[in-house]
Enzyme design. Structure first.
Site: not given
Length: 266
Positions: A72, A74, A129, A220
């Site tokens: 993704s 994010s 993250k 995100s």
């Protein structure tokens, strides 16, 4: 993925058990019956061939480094869709495969580390993250600004982000340098537009937990939006440290981006 890890462990144990049983008992029985040592059953032959390979792969991906693919946007602009990364599996302690239980403490995440983990609400999948808040920190997010222990982080504009190929979704966003203490890094945000669903608030990170956010702040799903805002330490999988390949699109239809190969993850 849990299913791949489970299959790898099962196959390693199974082939190892067959090989060991043959080495200790079965080979002697065959020799006693026939006088020959080279008449191995197919299962024993395959186990003897595959066990060393499976064991090496299991040890490497469980305790040394494990590959992941970024699915993704994010973590843009630092990690892009199609990046294949390596994750250090011993930075935060050695853990058993499948249940992820730590059996040897080595270190803990530092502020700014990019970490792979299993989120509390989606334990079957791995997410990635950046660590913003450590245990005991007070983290706030208001008006596109991160506050750490009551102090707003400083930001420096680096111009407009221009993506290409499958990365054009964030073209036109503002590229910023976020001065996170000890780990400054770049982020993306749409200036003047609030993040989806709000995401504003203040949170005190409890012991044994971390507060994580994506670098693509307006795209995100991170600790700001989780029902339980914090990442438990036992859900950590490792520290992302290297991009070893970039392959854009299905079956690399858009080719390889050689400029990203070998890049460290800031």
């Amino acid at each position: 993925m849990v299913w791949f890890e489970t299959i790898l462990v099962v196959l390693t144990l199974l082939t190892g058990a067959v090989w060991l049983a043959d080495k200790l008992f079965l080979a002697r029985r065959r020799a006693a019956r026939s006088g020959l040592l080279d008449e191995e059953p197919v299962l024993v032959d395959y186990s003897r061939a595959f066990f060393p390979v499976l064991a090496v792969v299991l040890v490497l991906r469980s305790f040394i480094a494990e590959p992941y693919k970024i699915p993704s946007s994010s973590m843009m602009p630092n990690l892009l869709i199609g990046d294949f990364i390596l994750v250090n599996k011993f930075s935060y302690g050695l853990r058993l495969p499948i249940n992820n239980r730590k059996f040897l403490a080595i270190g803990e995440p530092a502020r700014g580390d990019v970490v792979v983990f299993k989120p509390p609400h989606d334990p079957q999948n791995n997410w990635i993250k950046r660590v913003i808040g450590l245990p005991g920190d007070k983290v706030g997010f208001h008006g596109d600004t991160v506050y750490l222990n009551g102090q707003p982080l400083k930001y420096q504009s680096m111009g407009e982000y221009a993506g290409k190929d499958e990365r054009t979704e964030m073209s036109g966003a503002t590229l910023l340098r976020e001065e996170l203490p000890g780990r400054p890094h770049t982020i993306l945000e749409w200036v003047g537009s609030p993040p989806p669903g709000g995401g504003e608030g203040d949170w005190v990170v409890p012991p044994g937990h971390y507060f994580v956010m994506g670098d693509n702040r307006d795209n995100s799903l991170d600790g700001r939006f989780w029902d339980y805002h914090f990442l438990p330490e036992e859900n950590l999988r490792g520290k992302a440290f290297l991009i070893w390949l970039n392959c854009e699109g299905w079956f690399c239809k858009n080719g390889f981006d050689g400029s990203r190969i070998g890049n460290g993850i800031e």
